[in-house]
Design a protein around this motif. Sequence first.
Motif, PDB file in Angstrom:
ATOM      1  N   SER A 126       0.887  -1.183  -0.090  1.00  0.00           N
ATOM      2  CA  SER A 126      -0.068  -0.032  -0.002  1.00  0.00           C
ATOM      3  C   SER A 126       0.963   1.215   0.062  1.00  0.00           C
ATOM      4  CB  SER A 126      -0.884  -0.043   1.345  1.00  0.00           C
ATOM      5  OG  SER A 126      -0.331  -0.060   2.403  1.00  0.00           O
ATOM      6  N   ASP A 127       1.921   1.217   0.755  1.00  0.00           N
ATOM      7  CA  ASP A 127       2.870   2.301   0.654  1.00  0.00           C
ATOM      8  C   ASP A 127       3.467   2.667  -0.736  1.00  0.00           C
ATOM      9  OD1 ASP A 127       4.035   4.359   2.471  1.00  0.00           O
ATOM     10  OD2 ASP A 127       5.745   3.534   1.952  1.00  0.00           O
ATOM     11  N   ILE A 128       3.910   1.415  -1.385  1.00  0.00           N
ATOM     12  CA  ILE A 128       4.444   1.656  -2.644  1.00  0.00           C
ATOM     13  C   ILE A 128       3.218   2.370  -3.418  1.00  0.00           C
ATOM     14  CG2 ILE A 128       4.945   0.319  -4.776  1.00  0.00           C
ATOM     15  CD1 ILE A 128       6.270  -1.896  -2.968  1.00  0.00           C
ATOM     16  N   PHE A 129       2.298   2.052  -3.483  1.00  0.00           N
ATOM     17  CA  PHE A 129       0.933   2.493  -4.294  1.00  0.00           C
ATOM     18  C   PHE A 129       0.952   3.974  -3.901  1.00  0.00           C
ATOM     19  CE2 PHE A 129      -0.837  -1.795  -4.973  1.00  0.00           C
ATOM     20  CZ  PHE A 129      -0.813  -1.998  -6.340  1.00  0.00           C
ATOM     21  N   TYR A 130       0.953   4.366  -2.609  1.00  0.00           N
ATOM     22  CA  TYR A 130       0.816   5.673  -1.965  1.00  0.00           C
ATOM     23  C   TYR A 130       1.926   6.503  -2.828  1.00  0.00           C
ATOM     24  CZ  TYR A 130       1.613   9.608   1.046  1.00  0.00           C
ATOM     25  OH  TYR A 130       1.902  10.928   1.415  1.00  0.00           O
ATOM     26  N   ARG A 131       3.152   6.122  -2.644  1.00  0.00           N
ATOM     27  CA  ARG A 131       4.133   6.917  -3.180  1.00  0.00           C
ATOM     28  C   ARG A 131       3.841   6.907  -4.739  1.00  0.00           C
ATOM     29  NH1 ARG A 131       8.517   4.263  -2.936  1.00  0.00           N
ATOM     30  NH2 ARG A 131       8.075   2.279  -1.697  1.00  0.00           N
ATOM     31  N   GLU A 132       3.726   6.212  -5.464  1.00  0.00           N
ATOM     32  CA  GLU A 132       3.517   6.164  -6.879  1.00  0.00           C
ATOM     33  C   GLU A 132       2.440   7.371  -7.144  1.00  0.00           C
ATOM     34  OE1 GLU A 132       1.081   3.073  -9.291  1.00  0.00           O
ATOM     35  OE2 GLU A 132       3.298   2.498  -9.499  1.00  0.00           O
ATOM     36  N   GLY A 133       1.311   7.191  -6.134  1.00  0.00           N
ATOM     37  CA  GLY A 133       0.321   8.133  -6.469  1.00  0.00           C
ATOM     38  C   GLY A 133       0.681   9.514  -6.198  1.00  0.00           C
ATOM     39  N   ARG A 134       1.513   9.607  -5.275  1.00  0.00           N
ATOM     40  CA  ARG A 134       1.947  10.922  -4.653  1.00  0.00           C
ATOM     41  C   ARG A 134       2.784  11.623  -5.962  1.00  0.00           C
ATOM     42  NH1 ARG A 134       5.975  10.798   0.045  1.00  0.00           N
ATOM     43  NH2 ARG A 134       7.090  10.005  -1.404  1.00  0.00           N
ATOM     44  N   ASP A 135       3.721  10.651  -6.634  1.00  0.00           N
ATOM     45  CA  ASP A 135       4.577  11.324  -7.530  1.00  0.00           C
ATOM     46  C   ASP A 135       3.843  11.630  -8.739  1.00  0.00           C
ATOM     47  OD1 ASP A 135       6.979  10.760  -5.860  1.00  0.00           O
ATOM     48  OD2 ASP A 135       7.195   8.835  -6.770  1.00  0.00           O
ATOM     49  N   LEU A 136       2.773  10.791  -9.028  1.00  0.00           N
ATOM     50  CA  LEU A 136       1.980  11.074 -10.191  1.00  0.00           C
ATOM     51  C   LEU A 136       1.106  12.430 -10.089  1.00  0.00           C
ATOM     52  CD1 LEU A 136       0.583   7.554 -11.062  1.00  0.00           C
ATOM     53  CD2 LEU A 136       2.123   9.118 -12.520  1.00  0.00           C
ATOM     54  N   THR A 137       0.774  12.715  -8.742  1.00  0.00           N
ATOM     55  CA  THR A 137      -0.191  13.910  -8.395  1.00  0.00           C
ATOM     56  C   THR A 137       1.276  14.956  -8.675  1.00  0.00           C
ATOM     57  OG1 THR A 137      -1.300  12.998  -7.009  1.00  0.00           O
ATOM     58  CG2 THR A 137      -1.127  15.360  -6.802  1.00  0.00           C
ATOM     59  N   ASN A 138       2.278  15.017  -8.157  1.00  0.00           N
ATOM     60  CA  ASN A 138       3.174  15.912  -8.359  1.00  0.00           C
ATOM     61  C   ASN A 138       3.722  16.306  -9.785  1.00  0.00           C
ATOM     62  OD1 ASN A 138       3.418  16.580  -5.757  1.00  0.00           O
ATOM     63  ND2 ASN A 138       5.073  15.088  -5.255  1.00  0.00           N
ATOM     64  N   ASN A 139       3.472  15.378 -10.784  1.00  0.00           N
ATOM     65  CA  ASN A 139       3.746  15.265 -12.199  1.00  0.00           C
ATOM     66  C   ASN A 139       2.537  15.733 -13.006  1.00  0.00           C
ATOM     67  OD1 ASN A 139       6.396  14.609 -11.755  1.00  0.00           O
ATOM     68  ND2 ASN A 139       5.996  12.370 -12.019  1.00  0.00           N
ATOM     69  N   LEU A 149      -3.693   5.610  -5.728  1.00  0.00           N
ATOM     70  CA  LEU A 149      -4.025   5.861  -4.354  1.00  0.00           C
ATOM     71  C   LEU A 149      -5.248   5.222  -3.967  1.00  0.00           C
ATOM     72  CD1 LEU A 149      -3.574   9.653  -4.699  1.00  0.00           C
ATOM     73  CD2 LEU A 149      -2.079   8.102  -3.063  1.00  0.00           C
ATOM     74  N   ASP A 150      -6.338   4.958  -4.841  1.00  0.00           N
ATOM     75  CA  ASP A 150      -7.400   3.829  -4.416  1.00  0.00           C
ATOM     76  C   ASP A 150      -6.844   2.488  -4.325  1.00  0.00           C
ATOM     77  OD1 ASP A 150      -9.442   5.627  -5.083  1.00  0.00           O
ATOM     78  OD2 ASP A 150      -9.686   5.304  -7.177  1.00  0.00           O
ATOM     79  N   LYS A 151      -5.773   2.158  -4.836  1.00  0.00           N
ATOM     80  CA  LYS A 151      -5.305   0.813  -4.483  1.00  0.00           C
ATOM     81  C   LYS A 151      -4.686   0.827  -3.284  1.00  0.00           C
ATOM     82  CE  LYS A 151      -4.333  -0.593  -9.237  1.00  0.00           C
ATOM     83  NZ  LYS A 151      -3.297  -0.655 -10.220  1.00  0.00           N
ATOM     84  N   ALA A 152      -4.088   1.661  -2.651  1.00  0.00           N
ATOM     85  CA  ALA A 152      -3.465   2.098  -1.553  1.00  0.00           C
ATOM     86  C   ALA A 152      -4.502   2.130  -0.486  1.00  0.00           C
ATOM     87  CB  ALA A 152      -2.676   3.445  -1.566  1.00  0.00           C
TER      88      ALA A 152
END
Length: 245
Positions: A126-139, A149-152
């Motif tokens: 879940s933390d991997i999905f969270y960091r992925e979603g955060r990076d995608l939001t920043n991009n 983030l839904d997966k997280a």
Amino acid sequence: FLNLAANTGLVGLLSYLIIIICYIKWSFTRIFGGSHQRQRVLKLLDIALLSGFSSLVITHSLGFSVVVTNIQFFLYPAFSFALSKRAHKVKIDASKKSSSIQKVAILSVCVIFLFSLISLGIYTLSDIFYREGRDLTNNGDFAKAIKSLDKAIYLAPYEPLYYNELAKAEVEAGLELVRSRPEVANIFLEESYDNSNKSISLSPFNSEVRKSRVKILSKLGELDSKYFLEAIYLLKETALIAPSD
């Protein structure tokens, strides 16, 4: 081991490494090269002590050592050497069957260990999905960020930071679509508001979550001024909770 080298120099580092190598080699000799007559329980004790020592070495190699871990570093070899000196005095009947209480205790430990391992794996994923979603939001890739983030949240539904990050992605996605696709934008904006509420309810005294919600409410206020009033009230409430922030 850079911290150790900086404090003790090359001689100290080499001494430290020699202890590690000698103990590991000595333990392997006892575990794999010992007599077949040697009691199985004693070999298991050697394996347990070597496993603890190895984990401690990994901890020291990747981080800073403290007083407690330094003591442990020397206690593991000390226990092993003491055990080897008294091994001939230890007599354990390997043929003796375990009692029902022992079987229940062993089974309980195994179940707890398995549950902890699965929980750790789920939280890591879940933390991997969270960091992925955060990076995608920043991009600026809000659609993919929302999916990640839904997966997280599906894996860890009680983590306030996940809801907070999802709310940030949804408000940005909604503002981006407000002119071209207003109906879809409204869905994103409503979900952003709800998820922001969820993050606050899960962690009501987290000042970072509160500040993030103020930003979300300020962006929603661009479309409806009522959100500005809610943001002002939240800021005043946060100032009481964290007056030095």
